[in-house]
Design a protein around this motif. Structure first.
Motif, PDB file in Angstrom:
ATOM      1  N   PRO A 217       0.853  -1.223  -0.063  1.00  0.00           N
ATOM      2  CA  PRO A 217      -0.091  -0.027   0.083  1.00  0.00           C
ATOM      3  C   PRO A 217       1.003   1.248  -0.033  1.00  0.00           C
ATOM      4  O   PRO A 217       1.990   1.519   0.918  1.00  0.00           O
ATOM      5  CB  PRO A 217      -0.776   0.072   1.443  1.00  0.00           C
ATOM      6  CG  PRO A 217       0.008  -0.930   2.088  1.00  0.00           C
ATOM      7  CD  PRO A 217       1.007  -1.785   1.319  1.00  0.00           C
ATOM      8  N   MET A 219       0.971   5.643  -0.937  1.00  0.00           N
ATOM      9  CA  MET A 219       0.406   7.120  -1.453  1.00  0.00           C
ATOM     10  C   MET A 219       0.710   7.605  -2.723  1.00  0.00           C
ATOM     11  O   MET A 219       0.548   8.633  -2.916  1.00  0.00           O
ATOM     12  CB  MET A 219       0.019   8.197  -0.428  1.00  0.00           C
ATOM     13  CG  MET A 219      -0.379   7.605   0.915  1.00  0.00           C
ATOM     14  SD  MET A 219      -1.023   8.847   2.049  1.00  0.00           S
ATOM     15  CE  MET A 219       0.546   9.878   2.328  1.00  0.00           C
ATOM     16  N   HIS A 223       9.444   6.076  -4.561  1.00  0.00           N
ATOM     17  CA  HIS A 223      10.943   6.266  -4.729  1.00  0.00           C
ATOM     18  C   HIS A 223      11.405   5.021  -4.466  1.00  0.00           C
ATOM     19  O   HIS A 223      10.631   3.858  -4.509  1.00  0.00           O
ATOM     20  CB  HIS A 223      11.395   7.409  -3.619  1.00  0.00           C
ATOM     21  CG  HIS A 223      10.450   7.321  -2.488  1.00  0.00           C
ATOM     22  ND1 HIS A 223      11.188   6.240  -1.627  1.00  0.00           N
ATOM     23  CD2 HIS A 223       9.809   7.973  -1.703  1.00  0.00           C
ATOM     24  CE1 HIS A 223      10.204   6.081  -0.472  1.00  0.00           C
ATOM     25  NE2 HIS A 223       9.551   7.255  -0.391  1.00  0.00           N
ATOM     26  N   HIS A 226       9.864   2.801  -1.690  1.00  0.00           N
ATOM     27  CA  HIS A 226       8.596   1.970  -2.144  1.00  0.00           C
ATOM     28  C   HIS A 226       8.895   0.732  -3.044  1.00  0.00           C
ATOM     29  O   HIS A 226       8.859  -0.228  -3.014  1.00  0.00           O
ATOM     30  CB  HIS A 226       7.692   2.949  -3.026  1.00  0.00           C
ATOM     31  CG  HIS A 226       7.051   4.091  -2.214  1.00  0.00           C
ATOM     32  ND1 HIS A 226       7.517   5.030  -2.234  1.00  0.00           N
ATOM     33  CD2 HIS A 226       6.177   4.058  -1.322  1.00  0.00           C
ATOM     34  CE1 HIS A 226       6.797   6.212  -1.371  1.00  0.00           C
ATOM     35  NE2 HIS A 226       6.080   5.312  -1.022  1.00  0.00           N
ATOM     36  N   GLY A 336       7.107  -0.410   5.379  1.00  0.00           N
ATOM     37  CA  GLY A 336       8.387   0.346   5.795  1.00  0.00           C
ATOM     38  C   GLY A 336       8.497   0.646   7.147  1.00  0.00           C
ATOM     39  O   GLY A 336       7.959   1.230   7.625  1.00  0.00           O
ATOM     40  N   ASP A 339       8.308   3.948   8.667  1.00  0.00           N
ATOM     41  CA  ASP A 339       6.905   4.422   9.577  1.00  0.00           C
ATOM     42  C   ASP A 339       6.789   3.612  10.574  1.00  0.00           C
ATOM     43  O   ASP A 339       5.807   2.793  10.551  1.00  0.00           O
ATOM     44  CB  ASP A 339       5.641   4.619   8.531  1.00  0.00           C
ATOM     45  CG  ASP A 339       6.085   5.739   7.680  1.00  0.00           C
ATOM     46  OD1 ASP A 339       5.905   6.913   7.629  1.00  0.00           O
ATOM     47  OD2 ASP A 339       6.429   5.221   6.350  1.00  0.00           O
ATOM     48  N   VAL A 365      15.229   2.716   3.536  1.00  0.00           N
ATOM     49  CA  VAL A 365      16.118   3.038   2.372  1.00  0.00           C
ATOM     50  C   VAL A 365      16.519   4.700   2.428  1.00  0.00           C
ATOM     51  O   VAL A 365      15.497   5.377   2.841  1.00  0.00           O
ATOM     52  CB  VAL A 365      15.498   2.775   0.957  1.00  0.00           C
ATOM     53  CG1 VAL A 365      16.511   2.976   0.132  1.00  0.00           C
ATOM     54  CG2 VAL A 365      15.008   1.155   0.862  1.00  0.00           C
ATOM     55  N   LEU A 373      14.508   8.090   2.571  1.00  0.00           N
ATOM     56  CA  LEU A 373      13.866   8.696   1.564  1.00  0.00           C
ATOM     57  C   LEU A 373      12.316   8.848   1.794  1.00  0.00           C
ATOM     58  O   LEU A 373      11.829   8.103   2.633  1.00  0.00           O
ATOM     59  CB  LEU A 373      13.778   7.477   0.410  1.00  0.00           C
ATOM     60  CG  LEU A 373      15.193   7.209  -0.420  1.00  0.00           C
ATOM     61  CD1 LEU A 373      15.014   6.409  -1.499  1.00  0.00           C
ATOM     62  CD2 LEU A 373      15.888   8.627  -0.783  1.00  0.00           C
TER      63      LEU A 373
HETATM   64  P1  AMP Z   1       3.629   6.154   1.871  1.00  0.00           P
HETATM   65  O1  AMP Z   1       3.616   6.119   0.277  1.00  0.00           O
HETATM   66  O2  AMP Z   1       4.606   7.173   2.308  1.00  0.00           O
HETATM   67  O3  AMP Z   1       2.453   5.869   2.512  1.00  0.00           O
HETATM   68  O4  AMP Z   1       4.521   4.843   2.027  1.00  0.00           O
HETATM   69  C1  AMP Z   1       4.042   3.738   1.559  1.00  0.00           C
HETATM   70  C2  AMP Z   1       5.125   2.530   2.118  1.00  0.00           C
HETATM   71  O5  AMP Z   1       6.341   2.797   1.888  1.00  0.00           O
HETATM   72  C3  AMP Z   1       5.089   2.622   3.631  1.00  0.00           C
HETATM   73  O6  AMP Z   1       4.960   1.286   4.277  1.00  0.00           O
HETATM   74  C4  AMP Z   1       6.393   3.243   4.170  1.00  0.00           C
HETATM   75  O7  AMP Z   1       6.663   2.790   5.361  1.00  0.00           O
HETATM   76  C5  AMP Z   1       7.213   2.663   3.068  1.00  0.00           C
HETATM   77  N1  AMP Z   1       8.284   3.558   2.895  1.00  0.00           N
HETATM   78  C6  AMP Z   1       8.246   5.040   2.836  1.00  0.00           C
HETATM   79  N2  AMP Z   1       9.282   5.469   2.629  1.00  0.00           N
HETATM   80  C7  AMP Z   1      10.411   4.446   2.848  1.00  0.00           C
HETATM   81  C8  AMP Z   1      11.888   4.229   2.885  1.00  0.00           C
HETATM   82  N3  AMP Z   1      12.609   5.286   2.855  1.00  0.00           N
HETATM   83  N4  AMP Z   1      12.398   2.941   3.098  1.00  0.00           N
HETATM   84  C9  AMP Z   1      11.451   1.827   3.010  1.00  0.00           C
HETATM   85  N5  AMP Z   1      10.189   2.118   3.091  1.00  0.00           N
HETATM   86  C10 AMP Z   1       9.740   3.115   2.956  1.00  0.00           C
END
Ligand code: AMP
Length: 468
Positions: A217, A219, A223, A226, A336, A339, A365, A373
């Motif tokens: 999942p 948003m 990068h 993700h 990830g 969070d 990452v 990121l």
């Molecule tokens: P988001 O799009 O920000 O809701 O994140 C979607 C998923 O990507 C979540 O499970 C985040 O924890 C993971 N995520 C975001 N940034 C990173 C990162 N730098 N390294 C690993 N996972 C990430």
């Protein structure tokens, strides 16, 4: 019996043959091996490290089971092989029987293998020179031994490799290497769907084919963070679903919902390159249709830290993760570590509501300078970007103090806060030192505790964490 082996890459076949001749190896025996690998229905061999294959050598057929690799540098694993009846018909019948039992064909590895029997320092060993389709040439040194002789046999193999000039150890299995090659070279279709009906029918089709489903999942504004989740799902599941949905219910009224980045075409490109099978990109009213009333709360874990700064945030996160999981019905959901409080809340939700999914957490990452990121990093101008590294530096400074013996949470918090205060333009939201389980502040900090930070630079809020 245990199979003890080591594989080497960067082989010079002429040099290897002449060294084998000097060591008195027997004449080489050449055959073509075609290995059809299967994965089980009840567990994932990619995770357990087991392997199961139907091997075909000409008209000969064998079943081979290999247990998980035992710890250590050499590959030591239980191996059991049984001969099956000869012929194409028997091979097809056995493969069909496996499919009926729920096994899934994973990949086929074809190689031309030249085997050299050799008696070396009193041990019977086999050296194989393998030309593997699509991968190139490798050498394997191999011995079968009982458990109590494994140590000595391993030492013999290591000495033999030295005498054969084999230096470049290849830790992967041929299956793993072939799968990685396939993942790199197969461009998937990445079907894009926007409605729940389309999603349901794509998921049902995958289920009919008995494919395991991995779900990431997001948003959007994707990068490498993700991408690492997608790659993990790709390597562990047959069918990968990514949702791209900027979830309105997890934004507080004063937050950046309308200006949250939405580079959709770039996101689709990344998904296609990373081998995503299905992209789910619903409009807000698809997830929250008129009359929507139901929300999920994970009490006790949702109110502090991120929850305190962003009231209602985790209620929105928990609700959307549950709803998306109900729609996708994945075997595994990939999150990830970045969070970390969200991870903890989803784990609790899955446990409390018996959601039939395995939560897989992947490491954060980072940029080379340590900045985690984030989709929000693109808001930073170059000066702010330089300052943003203070977040990771503050975490590592506190982690270092812990390594030096500091276990007082208040002191570790102060180390982080001081670090942020020393960076002009960086404003601390919170510095937390919490237990990984309860997210409460412990009396004394122990390994496994979490350092978490939220810092605003300009108008951009950054979060990051480290597990001690
Ligand atoms: P988001 O799009 O920000 O809701 O994140 C979607 C998923 O990507 C979540 O499970 C985040 O924890 C993971 N995520 C975001 N940034 C990173 C990162 N730098 N390294 C690993 N996972 C990430």
């Amino acid at each position: 019996m245990l199979e003890i082996e080591q594989k080497y890459a960067n082989i010079d076949p002429v040099d290897l043959r002449s060294r084998l001749a000097r060591l008195g190896a027997g004449p080489e025996v050449v055959h073509v091996e075609v290995d059809h690998y299967f994965n089980a229905a009840d567990r994932d061999f990619a995770r357990t490290g087991e392997a199961f294959r139907l091997r075909r050598i000409g008209s000969k057929n064998y079943f081979t089971y290999k247990g998980a690799k035992q710890p250590g540098t050499l590959k030591v694993r239980l191996e059991s092989e049984i001969a099956l009846p000869d012929g194409d018909e028997a091979a097809a019948q056995h493969a069909e029987m496996l499919r009926m039992l729920g096994f899934r064909a994973v990949a086929v590895v074809r190689k031309r293998r030249a085997s050299f029997p050799l008696s070396y320092q009193g041990t019977e060993v086999t050296v194989c020179l393998d030309e593997v389709e699509g991968l190139g040439t490798f050498a394997e040194v191999e011995v079968l031994a009982e458990q109590d002789q494994a140590g000595e046999a391993g030492a013999v193999l290591t000495r033999l490799a030295g005498d054969l000039g084999l230096t470049h150890v290849e830790p992967g299995s041929y299956l793993g290497l072939v799968l990685a090659l396939q993942a790199r070279t197969t461009r998937r279709e990445s079907v894009l769907v926007t409605t729940t009906d389309e999603l349901r029918s794509a998921r049902a089709e995958a289920r009919r084919k008995r494919l395991s489903i991995g779900f990431v999942p997001t948003m959007g504004a994707l990068h490498r963070g993700h991408r690492s989740l997608i790659e993990a799902a790709r390597s562990e599941c047959d069918f990968v679903v990514v949702s791209i949905f900027v979830n309105p219910t997890q934004f507080a009224p004063h937050e950046d919902l309308s200006r949250y980045p939405r580079p959709f075409d770039d996101d689709v490109r990344l998904c296609r390159e990373a081998g995503v099978d299905l992209i789910f990109h619903p409009a807000p009213e698809v997830i929250y249709p008129g009359g929507y009333r139901t929300f999920v709360e994970v009490t006790g874990l949702q109110d502090e830290w991120e929850g305190a700064s962003r009231p209602g945030h985790f209620r929105g996160v928990a609700t959307v993760v549950l709803k998306l999981s109900n729609l996708v019905q994945p075997d595994r959901v990939y999150l990830g570590q970045k969070d970390v409080q969200q991870v903890r809340i989803v784990q609790q939700l899955v446990r409390d509501l018996a959601v039939p999914v395995e939560v897989v957490v992947r490491p954060t990452v980072r940029e080379p300078d340590g900045l985690a990121l984030s989709s929000r990093n693109r808001y930073l101008d170059s000066e702010q970007r330089t300052k943003a590294v203070c977040v990771h530096r503050a975490l590592t400074a506190a982690a270092e103090r812990f390594t030096q013996g500091e276990t007082d949470p208040a002191t570790l918090r102060r180390v982080m806060a001081d670090h942020i205060a020393a960076t002009p333009g960086a404003v601390l939201d919170y510095a937390a030192v919490v237990s990984g389980d309860t997210f409460a502040v412990p009396e004394r900090v122990q390994s496994g505790a979490i350092l978490a930070l939220a810092v605003t630079i300009g108008t951009t809020r950054l979060i990051d964490n480290l597990v001690l």
